[in-house]
Design an enzyme around this catalytic site. Structure first.
Site, PDB file in Angstrom:
ATOM      1  N   HIS A 295      33.870  57.764   4.330  1.00  0.00           N
ATOM      2  CA  HIS A 295      34.113  58.194   5.732  1.00  0.00           C
ATOM      3  C   HIS A 295      33.780  56.643   6.588  1.00  0.00           C
ATOM      4  O   HIS A 295      32.528  56.435   6.822  1.00  0.00           O
ATOM      5  CB  HIS A 295      33.110  59.254   6.436  1.00  0.00           C
ATOM      6  CG  HIS A 295      33.318  59.647   7.415  1.00  0.00           C
ATOM      7  ND1 HIS A 295      34.199  59.072   8.448  1.00  0.00           N
ATOM      8  CD2 HIS A 295      32.703  60.959   7.905  1.00  0.00           C
ATOM      9  CE1 HIS A 295      34.138  60.088   9.394  1.00  0.00           C
ATOM     10  NE2 HIS A 295      33.346  61.159   9.206  1.00  0.00           N
TER      11      HIS A 295
ATOM     12  N   TYR B 288      30.903  56.181  12.567  1.00  0.00           N
ATOM     13  CA  TYR B 288      29.566  55.980  11.364  1.00  0.00           C
ATOM     14  C   TYR B 288      29.634  54.747  10.851  1.00  0.00           C
ATOM     15  O   TYR B 288      29.892  53.769  11.165  1.00  0.00           O
ATOM     16  CB  TYR B 288      29.956  57.345  10.437  1.00  0.00           C
ATOM     17  CG  TYR B 288      29.742  58.559  11.020  1.00  0.00           C
ATOM     18  CD1 TYR B 288      28.765  59.088  11.870  1.00  0.00           C
ATOM     19  CD2 TYR B 288      30.916  59.594  11.035  1.00  0.00           C
ATOM     20  CE1 TYR B 288      28.822  60.249  12.223  1.00  0.00           C
ATOM     21  CE2 TYR B 288      30.889  60.631  11.599  1.00  0.00           C
ATOM     22  CZ  TYR B 288      29.725  60.935  12.298  1.00  0.00           C
ATOM     23  OH  TYR B 288      29.549  62.346  12.801  1.00  0.00           O
TER      24      TYR B 288
END
Length: 693
Positions: free
Chosen positions: A197, A202
């Protein structure tokens, strides 16, 4: 080392007659994926609790439900690789220890039974969370009480966001090793591959971004240095999973955030990652802000296609395309145009896990299409398990999944009074089970509050809820009779005419027009002297708004501000003001990220906004307001209003229930007739009632 391109696209032996591209197989590493339908990584909330993050049997049923309905590839959603990643508000899974290896094996076995491939997305959220759970006295007392990031840049998306701890060299290396260890556990759990991810703001994105990464060592500064963390994670993950499992990554095509990475930056990153690592696909998304991650209902299908095409120009790997795709026709056109190699259906698979089967059987009209209400994000971001606004079987697949609507032994005549979401879902389910169902709707059209919400600006898609439920209930055999109000005067005649074995009261709720609300528990003083409409009357045109209009917003949802927007362009309206006692308008819309799309409309229409004020009294065309934080202060503010629009409260319409019980008729109430709530509760209660009759 880079493997040979994995984007060779195999032609099927027998092409699908309508959607040949969508149902064509493709190569992913050494795997053949049976079609181009991908259930992409979404909130993996099917765990026991936020601390343990261990998948439950609920997860197995959830993923198998989608696999059995012709999904080619499933990627389980963001799963923590390190304890310091665990934070509020989203409850999700973890792979920083071995606890999930066996649960993953059960999931993988269930999915593989249907010929579907499965992987998992690995994440460290960095500063993009709150460490609230770790502050609990029952948590590990040695847990880190700070978020972490490449640099000490506060998270700009939310007020009060904590400034993160800057990661040290040793901690960075530890996190890279954590990604590798988690990837190894995923493969030991029987999964076919893993995904990094690197999007949505993030930790991996934080390293890539000059907005968040202010470091001057080998992990920051130049493009090469900012790229290093992602490259090292992918290399370590490849080593951990071996040569046979697939390895991909998700990245934003653009950030939609000032000072952050844009498309040209991402094109360079994608090309460099591909040159430096042994990856198999690029899973593309857009936006670091949740307003773009969960785009609103007025966005057109495939809105990210141009971004995906730009990334395909620099990549030799399959590019995953996402973006409000709800029908197989849309998916086929996007594939045929070459904008993406496969189609990701996230929220759409929340709404209808049977999408693939219905597409293959060319039953597009039967697909429960996602309306982008974003109740899914509202539920997940409040720490609950992700839910869909009008698919009550989500998360309940083990009990309520496809094939569980058992036919009844003894058919009953079921009369449903009210054709809103609750009544329609009850009719759909009860008719599917074999009951003789009749729906009486007072209005000329079914749909209830979903139909009314669709009249608000940029909310027309919401009406699809009522439309789909009506069509499916009728297809199952339910009879729809509109323009048929039922009240105390004709109730006996209705009972005599339909002779029901069971009556379901689904008469919904009504908006108050006298200003009754929860602050005083009373109507507003002097309201009888004003020209008052409910917001429903205002948007439906059943009441005339003219002159200076004041919308009183006590609900804090979409209705107040969007009614104001709708009236701003109404002929005869001179000026619109929006008054609320809350510190902001549309306060409740933050949770489903509608606020960011409402406010531009409000400002575009130059609507006056008054917050922190409540009505003291009405006096004809004058409304006297008082500041709730200085209630005794003078002078009090006066605002002129030729029309007052109330968006303040709702009360149940349920007077028929006691009358039916007095007549010894089997009856129950569902939805807003029980208590005014939302679409999710209404549809759930309708579904439950339909199963029990």
């Amino acid at each position: 080392m880079t493997s040979a391109p994995a984007s060779a696209l195999d032609a099927p032996d027998t092409p699908h007659p309508v959607y040949p591209r969508l149902f064509s197989p493709w190569k992913l590493r050494g795997h053949t994926v049976k079609n181009r339908i991908v259930f992409p990584p979404t909130c993996a909330t099917w765990v026991d609790n936020i601390a343990s993050g261990t998948f439950t049997d609920m997860a197995t049923a959830y993923y198998e439900e989608r696999a059995k309905h012709d999904v080619g590839l499933i990627v389980i959603g963001a799963t923590h690789v390190h304890p310091d990643s665990v934070g509020a508000p989203v409850m999700t899974a973890q792979l920083f220890n071995d606890n999930n290896i066996e649960p993953l094996r059960r999931i993988a076995d269930a999915v593989h039974r249907h010929g579907t491939k499965i992987g998992i997305q690995l994440v460290h959220v960095g500063m993009r969370s709150q460490p609230t759970p770790r502050l609990d006295p029952l948590w590990d007392e040695d847990a880190t009480w700070a978020t972490v990031s490449p640099s000490q840049v506060p998270l700009g998306e939310f007020p009060g966001s904590m400034t993160p701890k800057e990661l040290s060299e040793e901690e960075i290396l530890e996190l890279i090793a954590s990604f590798a260890a988690a990837a190894g556990r995923a493969v030991r759990g029987g999964l076919d591959g893993v995904e990094l991810h690197a999007s949505h703001g993030y930790l991996a994105w934080q390293f890539l971004s000059p907005l968040y990464n202010k470091r001057t060592d080998r992990w920051g500064g130049s493009h090469e240095n900012r790229l290093r963390f992602v490259v090292e994670c992918l290399r370590a993950m490849r080593e951990a999973i071996g040569p046979d499992a697939f390895l991909g990554y998700r990245i934003n095509s653009t950030s939609f955030w000032p000072g952050d990475l844009e498309l040209a930056d991402v094109q360079r990153i994608v090309a460099d990652i591909e040159a430096r690592t042994d990856i198999d696909y690029v899973n593309l998304s857009a936006g670091v802000h949740h307003a773009f991650i969960h785009t609103p209902m007025h966005y057109e299908a495939g809105w990210e296609r141009e971004y995906a095409r730009a990334v395909k120009e620099v990549s030799g790997k399959p590019v995953f395309l996402v973006g409000r795709v709800t029908t197989p026709e849309q998916a086929e056109e996007l594939l045929e145009s070459g904008d993406g190699d496969v189609i990701c259906l996230g929220r759409q698979m929340f709404a209808d896990p049977e999408w693939g089967t219905k597409a293959r059987e060319t039953r597009s009209e039967d697909i429960r299409r996602c309306v982008a209400a974003n109740y899914c994000w509202r539920s997940a971001s409040s720490g609950r398990r992700v839910q869909c606004v009008y698919n009550p079987t989500m998360g309940r697949e083990g009990k309520w999944g496809a094939g569980t609507l058992l036919q009844i032994e003894h058919k009953k005549r079921v009369l449903i009074i009210g054709g809103g979401p609750a009544g329609l879902e009850c009719a759909r389910v009860a008719a599917a089970r074999g009951h003789d169902v009749t729906v009486l709707e007072a209005e000329q059209r079914t749909g209830g509050h979903a139909r009314l919400h669709a009249l608000l600006p940029r909310r027309s898609e919401y009406g699809r809820i009522g439309t789909w439920l009506t069509e499916q209930a009728a297809k199952n055999g339910a009879k729809m009779i509109t323009g048929s109000p039922v009240d105390a005067d004709n109730l006996d005649a209705v009972i005599d005419a339909y002779r029901p074995d069971h009556v379901v009261v689904a008469t919904g709720s009504r908006p108050t027009s006298d200003g009754f609300q929860g602050w005083t528990g009373e109507p507003m003083p002097g309201v009888a002297t004003a020209h008052v409409l409910t917001w429903e009357d205002a948007v439906a045109g059943t009441g005339e708004a003219h002159g200076r209009v004041v919308v009183l917003d006590d609900l804090g949802d979409v209705t107040g501000p969007l009614t104001a927007v709708a009236l701003a362009d109404r002929p005869g309206v001179e000026r619109v003001s929006l008054v609320t006692r809350w510190p902001m308008i549309g306060m409740d819309t933050l949770a489903d990220v509608a606020f960011e799309w409402i406010m531009p409309q409000v400002y575009e229409k130059d609507i006056d906004i008054v917050v922190d004020h409540f009505v003291d009294t009405f006096d004809g065309t004058a409304i006297r307001l008082r500041n709730l934080h200085r209630p005794d202060a003078a002078p009090r503010r006066t605002i002129e209003a030729d029309t007052v629009v109330m968006a303040v409260s709702r009360l149940s319409v349920n007077g028929l229930l006691p009358l039916l019980r007095e007549r010894a008729v089997s009856a129950e109430a569902i939805g807003c007739a029980v208590a005014p709530r939302g679409t999710y509760e209404a549809v759930y209660e309708g579904h439950r009632a339909g199963r029990k009759i």
